[in-house]
Design a protein around this motif. Structure first.
Motif, PDB file in Angstrom:
ATOM      1  N   LYS A   1       0.826  -1.225   0.000  1.00  0.00           N
ATOM      2  CA  LYS A   1       0.000   0.000   0.000  1.00  0.00           C
ATOM      3  C   LYS A   1       0.854   1.267   0.000  1.00  0.00           C
ATOM      4  CE  LYS A   1      -4.076  -1.875   2.269  1.00  0.00           C
ATOM      5  NZ  LYS A   1      -4.823  -2.012   1.014  1.00  0.00           N
ATOM      6  N   ILE A   2       2.190   1.073  -0.119  1.00  0.00           N
ATOM      7  CA  ILE A   2       3.100   2.218   0.057  1.00  0.00           C
ATOM      8  C   ILE A   2       3.707   2.675  -1.268  1.00  0.00           C
ATOM      9  CG2 ILE A   2       5.320   2.912   1.077  1.00  0.00           C
ATOM     10  CD1 ILE A   2       4.619   1.125   3.457  1.00  0.00           C
ATOM     11  N   PHE A   3       3.690   3.986  -1.472  1.00  0.00           N
ATOM     12  CA  PHE A   3       4.409   4.598  -2.598  1.00  0.00           C
ATOM     13  C   PHE A   3       5.505   5.463  -1.977  1.00  0.00           C
ATOM     14  CE2 PHE A   3       5.517   7.828  -5.589  1.00  0.00           C
ATOM     15  CZ  PHE A   3       5.337   7.290  -6.844  1.00  0.00           C
ATOM     16  N   VAL A   4       6.768   5.237  -2.401  1.00  0.00           N
ATOM     17  CA  VAL A   4       7.872   6.042  -1.828  1.00  0.00           C
ATOM     18  C   VAL A   4       8.296   7.097  -2.850  1.00  0.00           C
ATOM     19  CG1 VAL A   4      10.203   5.982  -0.874  1.00  0.00           C
ATOM     20  CG2 VAL A   4       8.629   4.085  -0.427  1.00  0.00           C
ATOM     21  N   LEU A   5       8.252   8.355  -2.401  1.00  0.00           N
ATOM     22  CA  LEU A   5       8.646   9.467  -3.269  1.00  0.00           C
ATOM     23  C   LEU A   5      10.071   9.879  -2.916  1.00  0.00           C
ATOM     24  CD1 LEU A   5       7.320  11.593  -5.315  1.00  0.00           C
ATOM     25  CD2 LEU A   5       7.223  13.102  -3.337  1.00  0.00           C
ATOM     26  N   LYS A   6      10.931  10.016  -3.952  1.00  0.00           N
ATOM     27  CA  LYS A   6      12.304  10.457  -3.682  1.00  0.00           C
ATOM     28  C   LYS A   6      12.277  11.833  -3.025  1.00  0.00           C
ATOM     29  CE  LYS A   6      14.736   8.226  -7.433  1.00  0.00           C
ATOM     30  NZ  LYS A   6      15.038   8.492  -8.823  1.00  0.00           N
ATOM     31  N   ASP A   7      13.355  12.180  -2.322  1.00  0.00           N
ATOM     32  CA  ASP A   7      13.404  13.473  -1.632  1.00  0.00           C
ATOM     33  C   ASP A   7      13.770  14.607  -2.570  1.00  0.00           C
ATOM     34  OD1 ASP A   7      12.780  12.986   1.118  1.00  0.00           O
ATOM     35  OD2 ASP A   7      14.549  11.708   1.148  1.00  0.00           O
ATOM     36  N   GLY A   8      13.311  15.800  -2.228  1.00  0.00           N
ATOM     37  CA  GLY A   8      13.727  16.996  -2.964  1.00  0.00           C
ATOM     38  C   GLY A   8      12.559  17.718  -3.601  1.00  0.00           C
ATOM     39  N   GLU A   9      12.685  19.044  -3.645  1.00  0.00           N
ATOM     40  CA  GLU A   9      11.626  19.897  -4.218  1.00  0.00           C
ATOM     41  C   GLU A   9      11.308  19.506  -5.662  1.00  0.00           C
ATOM     42  OE1 GLU A   9       9.923  22.318  -2.553  1.00  0.00           O
ATOM     43  OE2 GLU A   9       8.795  22.744  -4.383  1.00  0.00           O
ATOM     44  N   LYS A  10      12.343  19.074  -6.409  1.00  0.00           N
ATOM     45  CA  LYS A  10      12.104  18.790  -7.835  1.00  0.00           C
ATOM     46  C   LYS A  10      11.214  17.555  -8.036  1.00  0.00           C
ATOM     47  CE  LYS A  10      16.362  16.246  -9.054  1.00  0.00           C
ATOM     48  NZ  LYS A  10      16.557  15.633  -7.739  1.00  0.00           N
ATOM     49  N   GLU A  11      11.030  16.768  -6.976  1.00  0.00           N
ATOM     50  CA  GLU A  11      10.157  15.576  -7.091  1.00  0.00           C
ATOM     51  C   GLU A  11       8.665  15.945  -7.041  1.00  0.00           C
ATOM     52  OE1 GLU A  11      11.467  12.713  -7.882  1.00  0.00           O
ATOM     53  OE2 GLU A  11      13.494  13.537  -7.649  1.00  0.00           O
ATOM     54  N   LYS A  12       8.378  17.204  -6.702  1.00  0.00           N
ATOM     55  CA  LYS A  12       6.972  17.636  -6.642  1.00  0.00           C
ATOM     56  C   LYS A  12       6.537  18.004  -8.060  1.00  0.00           C
ATOM     57  CE  LYS A  12       5.260  21.464  -4.358  1.00  0.00           C
ATOM     58  NZ  LYS A  12       5.339  22.510  -3.336  1.00  0.00           N
ATOM     59  N   ASN A  13       6.594  17.004  -8.950  1.00  0.00           N
ATOM     60  CA  ASN A  13       6.403  17.313 -10.367  1.00  0.00           C
ATOM     61  C   ASN A  13       5.259  16.492 -10.986  1.00  0.00           C
ATOM     62  OD1 ASN A  13       7.376  14.709 -10.966  1.00  0.00           O
ATOM     63  ND2 ASN A  13       9.482  15.419 -11.064  1.00  0.00           N
ATOM     64  N   TYR A  14       4.980  16.823 -12.240  1.00  0.00           N
ATOM     65  CA  TYR A  14       3.866  16.227 -12.972  1.00  0.00           C
ATOM     66  C   TYR A  14       4.033  14.704 -13.121  1.00  0.00           C
ATOM     67  CZ  TYR A  14       0.633  15.435 -16.803  1.00  0.00           C
ATOM     68  OH  TYR A  14      -0.373  14.950 -17.585  1.00  0.00           O
ATOM     69  N   LYS A  15       5.282  14.258 -13.404  1.00  0.00           N
ATOM     70  CA  LYS A  15       5.505  12.814 -13.612  1.00  0.00           C
ATOM     71  C   LYS A  15       5.157  12.019 -12.356  1.00  0.00           C
ATOM     72  CE  LYS A  15       8.935  12.286 -17.181  1.00  0.00           C
ATOM     73  NZ  LYS A  15      10.351  12.295 -17.475  1.00  0.00           N
ATOM     74  N   ASN A  16       5.618  12.520 -11.214  1.00  0.00           N
ATOM     75  CA  ASN A  16       5.323  11.808  -9.966  1.00  0.00           C
ATOM     76  C   ASN A  16       3.838  11.885  -9.606  1.00  0.00           C
ATOM     77  OD1 ASN A  16       7.831  10.730  -9.376  1.00  0.00           O
ATOM     78  ND2 ASN A  16       8.560  12.667  -8.510  1.00  0.00           N
ATOM     79  N   TYR A  17       3.222  13.019  -9.961  1.00  0.00           N
ATOM     80  CA  TYR A  17       1.768  13.158  -9.742  1.00  0.00           C
ATOM     81  C   TYR A  17       1.032  12.025 -10.473  1.00  0.00           C
ATOM     82  CZ  TYR A  17      -2.846  15.094 -10.961  1.00  0.00           C
ATOM     83  OH  TYR A  17      -4.190  15.266 -11.195  1.00  0.00           O
ATOM     84  N   ILE A  18       1.418  11.805 -11.750  1.00  0.00           N
ATOM     85  CA  ILE A  18       0.774  10.743 -12.544  1.00  0.00           C
ATOM     86  C   ILE A  18       1.099   9.364 -11.947  1.00  0.00           C
ATOM     87  CG2 ILE A  18       0.730   9.617 -14.837  1.00  0.00           C
ATOM     88  CD1 ILE A  18      -0.707  12.292 -14.837  1.00  0.00           C
ATOM     89  N   LYS A  19       2.366   9.198 -11.511  1.00  0.00           N
ATOM     90  CA  LYS A  19       2.741   7.890 -10.939  1.00  0.00           C
ATOM     91  C   LYS A  19       1.898   7.578  -9.700  1.00  0.00           C
ATOM     92  CE  LYS A  19       7.581   7.488 -12.233  1.00  0.00           C
ATOM     93  NZ  LYS A  19       8.944   7.606 -11.741  1.00  0.00           N
ATOM     94  N   ILE A  20       1.696   8.578  -8.840  1.00  0.00           N
ATOM     95  CA  ILE A  20       0.913   8.321  -7.609  1.00  0.00           C
ATOM     96  C   ILE A  20      -0.553   8.047  -7.974  1.00  0.00           C
ATOM     97  CG2 ILE A  20       0.243   9.187  -5.314  1.00  0.00           C
ATOM     98  CD1 ILE A  20       2.759  11.010  -5.425  1.00  0.00           C
ATOM     99  N   LEU A  21      -1.066   8.820  -8.950  1.00  0.00           N
ATOM    100  CA  LEU A  21      -2.452   8.560  -9.407  1.00  0.00           C
ATOM    101  C   LEU A  21      -2.591   7.123  -9.906  1.00  0.00           C
ATOM    102  CD1 LEU A  21      -3.612  11.651 -11.526  1.00  0.00           C
ATOM    103  CD2 LEU A  21      -4.697  10.760  -9.468  1.00  0.00           C
ATOM    104  N   ASN A  22      -1.611   6.692 -10.735  1.00  0.00           N
ATOM    105  CA  ASN A  22      -1.674   5.326 -11.273  1.00  0.00           C
ATOM    106  C   ASN A  22      -1.566   4.289 -10.159  1.00  0.00           C
ATOM    107  OD1 ASN A  22      -2.159   5.877 -13.930  1.00  0.00           O
ATOM    108  ND2 ASN A  22       0.015   6.156 -14.414  1.00  0.00           N
ATOM    109  N   PHE A  23      -0.754   4.596  -9.143  1.00  0.00           N
ATOM    110  CA  PHE A  23      -0.636   3.673  -8.013  1.00  0.00           C
ATOM    111  C   PHE A  23      -1.995   3.554  -7.305  1.00  0.00           C
ATOM    112  CE2 PHE A  23       0.583   2.772  -3.514  1.00  0.00           C
ATOM    113  CZ  PHE A  23       1.053   1.491  -3.725  1.00  0.00           C
ATOM    114  N   ALA A  24      -2.660   4.685  -7.109  1.00  0.00           N
ATOM    115  CA  ALA A  24      -3.986   4.662  -6.459  1.00  0.00           C
ATOM    116  C   ALA A  24      -4.970   3.846  -7.309  1.00  0.00           C
ATOM    117  CB  ALA A  24      -4.488   6.084  -6.256  1.00  0.00           C
TER     118      ALA A  24
END
Ligand code: NAD
Length: 359
Positions: free
Chosen positions: A62-85
């Motif tokens: 049930k866990i999604f791990v996001l890499k650290d850093g301001e640059k990770e707050k991006n569109y690609k990761n947004y889509i990845k988390i949506l797809n995980f959900a």
């Protein structure tokens, strides 16, 4: 143990904000209760996952791990988390939980605000900045190549769990970043129109040594005072059409320094403190505040051991200020101190600002 309530009138909605130092091994069951024992996913920041995944004990799938850093707050990761959900088949009544600092809270909140037009969102802030500022109030966002937080929403969480045990592993740079936003609350306290009669500036003065040592009891009181002020402001102006702008105290110049140093030299809180010093100087040049108050402000900042940051000439920072998303029609907006714990909004043209900073 403290429990505060945020009440959003327009939506007839309230949510609890728990502040305590309970055993972290008990946190999971409280969070799952807040999810009404329905399905959920958890988004962790990488560092927080390494430090706390064992004690928090959420199932790995049930866990999604996001890499650290301001640059990770991006569109690609947004889509990845949506797809995980989606892959976890979350439904509308299910929940998305963010465990980490402001980066994880902001991107996860934005996912929650758009997943099936909005799903329950639970904030578990683990940095001081996230505990006192970003986890409360419902601003969620991701960055774009055009700037920070340009894609986002106002989306309030269902509950916020602030546990001061997380602060034990926070490094001093990140801790002081959070303290920067806390000092801001002290300087704007009287303008927040809060019912609670605390004197945060005084508290910050008297307890600076204990606060710098992260003494737990003091930190719970301090976090609670800041959250009460944030609640008061957001309840009066959820969408930043008026009063909420005062939370930007120190941010006009602070954001310019962050941009000019490409967001990788200083923390956000350090830049906010630099911005507060700039605002105090501006207010003194304009005779908005007495010299005594300027000394008091700078003295408090020194007690928290903030070093001066790199200085930029007006030719560098003024053009950056005009591109700020809060600037309008060539007016640069500043929140400036006018008396003890009180601030007001002022607009300047670039020409006016150039003249004032010269004086
Ligand atoms: P962050 O989320 O980048 O966290 C800083 C670092 O601390 C990360 O490496 C993280 O993994 C680590 N960390 C987190 N908790 C830890 C812990 N307990 N122990 C050890 N390490 C830990 O930074 P931040 O300062 O929390 O948040 C900054 C972000 O918040 C920015 O993106 C900013 O735009 C946003 N923000 C949002 C709001 C809002 O209202 N939504 C307000 C202010 C700031």
């Amino acid at each position: 143990m403290k429990e505060l309530q945020m009440h959003i009138k327009s939506k007839e909605k309230s949510y609890p904000i728990f502040i305590n130092n309970d055993e972290l091994s008990n946190l999971k069951s409280k969070i799952i209760d807040a999810c009404n024992n329905k399905n959920y996913i958890v988004v962790f920041s990488q560092k927080v996952y390494k430090l706390y995944s064992k004690v928090l004990d959420f199932p790995k799938n049930k866990i999604f791990v996001l890499k650290d850093g301001e640059k990770e707050k991006n569109y690609k990761n947004y889509i990845k988390i949506l797809n995980f959900a989606l892959s976890q088949k979350l439904k509308r009544e299910d929940s998305i939980i963010a465990i980490g600092g402001g980066v994880v809270g902001d991107i996860t909140g934005f996912v929650a605000s758009t997943y099936m037009r909005g799903i329950n969102f639970i904030q578990v802030p683990t940095t001081l900045l996230a505990m006192t500022d970003s986890s409360v109030g419902g601003k969620v966002a991701i960055n774009s190549n055009f700037g920070k937080n340009l894609i986002g929403a106002f989306y309030q969480p269902k509950a916020v769990f602030i546990n001061t045990n997380f602060l034990k592993t926070l490094d001093s740079k990140q801790y002081k970043s959070g303290l920067g936003e806390i000092l801001k609350y002290g300087f704007i306290e009287k303008s927040c129109n809060s019912d609670s009669e605390e004197n945060l500036l005084n508290f910050l003065y008297e307890n600076h040594e204990k606060i710098l040592k992260k003494e737990d009891y003091i930190m719970q009181n301090l976090i609670s005072s800041c959250v009460k002020l944030k609640i008061a402001v957001v309840q009066q102006d959820e969408k930043e059409s008026g009063l909420r702008k005062i939370l930007n105290y120190g941010h006009t110049y602070g954001h310019a320094v962050e941009k000019l140093t490409k967001f990788n030299k200083y923390t956000h809180g350090e830049c906010v403190v630099e911005g507060i010093k700039f605002a105090v100087k501006l207010a003194t040049n304009l005779n908005l505040i007495a010299k005594d108050y300027q000394f008091l402000c700078n003295d408090l900042i020194e007690k928290y051991d903030y070093k001066d940051l790199k200085k930029f000439p007006p030719e560098k920072y003024i053009p950056v200020m005009t591109t700020d998303k809060k600037a309008t029609n060539n007016f640069i907006k500043f929140i400036l101190p006018t008396k003890y714990g009180t601030v007001e909004e002022y607009d300047f043209t670039t020409e006016e600002l150039s003249e004032i900073v010269k004086s």
